[in-house]
Design an enzyme around this catalytic site. Structure first.
Site, PDB file in Angstrom:
ATOM      1  N   LYS A 117      -8.850  -1.328   5.800  1.00 41.21           N
ATOM      2  CA  LYS A 117      -9.068  -1.783   4.410  1.00 41.21           C
ATOM      3  C   LYS A 117      -8.036  -2.844   4.037  1.00 41.21           C
ATOM      4  CE  LYS A 117      -9.302   2.612   3.341  1.00 41.21           C
ATOM      5  NZ  LYS A 117      -9.458   3.962   2.914  1.00 41.21           N
ATOM      6  N   ARG A 140     -15.351  12.530   7.951  1.00 41.30           N
ATOM      7  CA  ARG A 140     -14.106  13.226   8.304  1.00 41.30           C
ATOM      8  C   ARG A 140     -13.795  14.306   7.281  1.00 41.30           C
ATOM      9  NH1 ARG A 140     -10.100   8.694   8.184  1.00 41.30           N
ATOM     10  NH2 ARG A 140      -8.539  10.294   8.619  1.00 41.30           N
ATOM     11  N   HIS A 166       0.849  -1.187   0.000  1.00 40.72           N
ATOM     12  CA  HIS A 166       0.000   0.000   0.000  1.00 40.72           C
ATOM     13  C   HIS A 166       0.884   1.235   0.000  1.00 40.72           C
ATOM     14  CE1 HIS A 166      -3.458   2.530   0.773  1.00 40.72           C
ATOM     15  NE2 HIS A 166      -2.706   3.186   1.648  1.00 40.72           N
ATOM     16  N   SER A 210      -8.105   3.902   9.253  1.00 42.79           N
ATOM     17  CA  SER A 210      -8.797   3.923   7.961  1.00 42.79           C
ATOM     18  C   SER A 210      -8.051   3.070   6.931  1.00 42.79           C
ATOM     19  CB  SER A 210      -8.906   5.388   7.493  1.00 42.79           C
ATOM     20  OG  SER A 210      -9.260   5.464   6.143  1.00 42.79           O
ATOM     21  N   ASP A 233     -15.477   2.420   7.230  1.00 42.56           N
ATOM     22  CA  ASP A 233     -14.505   3.423   6.786  1.00 42.56           C
ATOM     23  C   ASP A 233     -15.112   4.340   5.729  1.00 42.56           C
ATOM     24  OD1 ASP A 233     -11.808   4.612   6.592  1.00 42.56           O
ATOM     25  OD2 ASP A 233     -11.999   3.890   4.535  1.00 42.56           O
TER      26      ASP A 233
END
Ligand code: URA
Length: 424
Positions: A185, A166, A80, A181, A159
């Site tokens: 995921k 947010r 990621h 968050s 999320d």
């Protein structure tokens, strides 16, 4: 349990227990806790933070709000990146680690704002399908060891709702909330090992290195506490990663890296991250894994995997041998140095916004993208340019008036005039 008590506890920096956090996340996801009360709690988190224990519990509760992926593949890796400009590393690292025997199964998103998205990049390849069902995803993974699809199923609905709230309430910039968050995921995707590339700098979410390091450390701890082999690294996003920004342009550069034609920072970052994944997968020591990754490129094996994966996704795999088969822009505009100058730095977010103005990105989810659009940088920080040298070239098919993009592009370059003044 009572939402006012929970808000008050976080307001007073008193630790919530796992049961309270589960109740909060479930109540908000199911619509029983209204937005105004959840935003009060989120603001309390922004101001006071969360303990590590609370962050682990929040991440797990968000992960468990939806599906958790269970692939029929014995061992998978995932990576990621917290997002940047010109970041095409997934298209390079996936084939490299697959060539070394580690399966990279990835779900990615689309670009929004100044950062691009891997799914948009892949969709610039004619015919490439990103919306495959899980069984086709598994088939491709079994055949090539590498596939990227768009997010499928109901992953992390908590999320989705919290992130939207947010964004609307000024509560995005909190390290524990960002960590929960992203990691919820990633944990819902459920890979066995996970490398996290946390970027800092003008093109990144985290503007300074210290905050990026804090986020990286917390994400790594959360991953490990959830039983994953996990490593987080911090990398620089004060310059675009590589020379090309924009969807087809980035695929072109990724192919050129795998063809062995492009070296430099982009290649180095990809080899380093690929080696981290290989090491986590117990392939060998870091040093040996670097050699394995370099050899996957030098031997052409990684490019073969990309070619085969594109074909199995329905895409035109010939782009791996002839990059001119990617969408080509009709128009270009060169930004040139007006005087001798030294390049001091870039504002990467502005470069990302320039690319967006050219048609390569979207401001809202439904905007259409010009796959051919983007920027090729012709210089790096520290370069000395002579008057009339090209700083960068802007490309587009849909944007015929380059004036706004050109102003924005020039504002994104920090330079010092080095030409000696002439006296008469
Ligand atoms: N990206 C995410 O997915 N979540 C955040 O909170 C910030 C960046």
């Amino acid at each position: 349990m009572n939402i006012i008590d929970i808000i008050n506890k976080t307001k007073k920096s008193l630790e919530l227990n796992e049961e309270e956090i589960n109740w909060l996340v479930k109540g908000f996801t199911d619509g029983e806790i209204p937005d105004y009360q959840m935003s009060a709690w989120l603001m309390a988190v922004c101001l006071n933070g969360l303990t590590e224990k609370e962050t682990f519990a929040l991440t797990a509760a968000m992960r468990d709000s939806g599906d958790v992926l269970r692939l029929n593949i014995p061992f998978t890796a995932d990576k990621h990146s917290t997002g940047g400009v010109g970041d095409k590393t997934s298209l390079i690292i996936g084939p490299i680690v697959a060539a070394c025997g580690v399966c990279m199964a990835k779900m990615s998103g689309r670009g929004l704002g100044h950062t691009g998205g891997t799914i948009d990049k892949l969709e610039s390849i004619e015919g490439y399908r990103t919306d495959l069902p899980i069984n086709e995803f598994e088939n491709i993974l079994a055949q090539t060891g590498f596939s990227i699809i768009s997010q499928t199923g109901e992953l992390c609905p908590a999320d989705k709702k919290m992130y939207a709230l947010r964004n609307a309430t000024g509560t995005v910039d909190s390290i524990p909330l960002i960590c929960a968050s992203i990691m919820s995921k990633k944990l819902a995707m459920n890979a066995d090992c996970l490398v996290l590339d946390v970027k800092y700098g003008s093109g990144a979410f985290m503007k300074n290195k210290k905050d990026a390091e804090k986020l990286a450390e917390l994400m790594e701890k959360v991953g490990r506490s959830a039983g994953k082999k996990c490593k987080a690294v911090v990398t620089d996003m004060n310059s675009p990663l590589g020379k090309n920004i924009g969807n087809a342009l980035e695929v072109k550069e990724a192919v050129e890296v795998l063809q062995g034609k492009v070296k430099g920072t982009l290649y180095d970052v990809c080899i380093e991250l690929a080696a981290d994944i290989l090491e986590l997968a117990d392939k060998s020591s870091k040093e040996e894994c670097i050699k394995l990754a370099e050899n996957a490129v030098a031997s052409g094996k990684a490019l073969d995997i990309l070619r085969e994966t594109i074909k199995l996704h329905g895409g035109n795999e010939k782009i791996c041998d002839d990059v001119t088969l990617l969408p080509q822009p009709l128009l270009k505009y060169e930004i040139r140095a007006t005087k001798d100058m030294k390049i001091l730095g870039f504002n990467c977010e502005e470069l990302g916004m320039t690319s967006l103005l050219l048609g390569a990105g979207r401001l809202t989810q439904n905007d259409k993208i010009d796959m051919s659009a983007g920027i090729i940088m012709n210089c790096e920080i520290g370069d000395q340019l002579a008057a009339d040298d090209v700083i960068m070239t802007l490309y587009s098919t849909v944007c015929s008036d380059f004036s706004d993009a050109a102003v924005r592009a020039l504002n994104a370059v920090k330079f010092k005039i080095t030409e000696k003044p002439s006296y008469t």
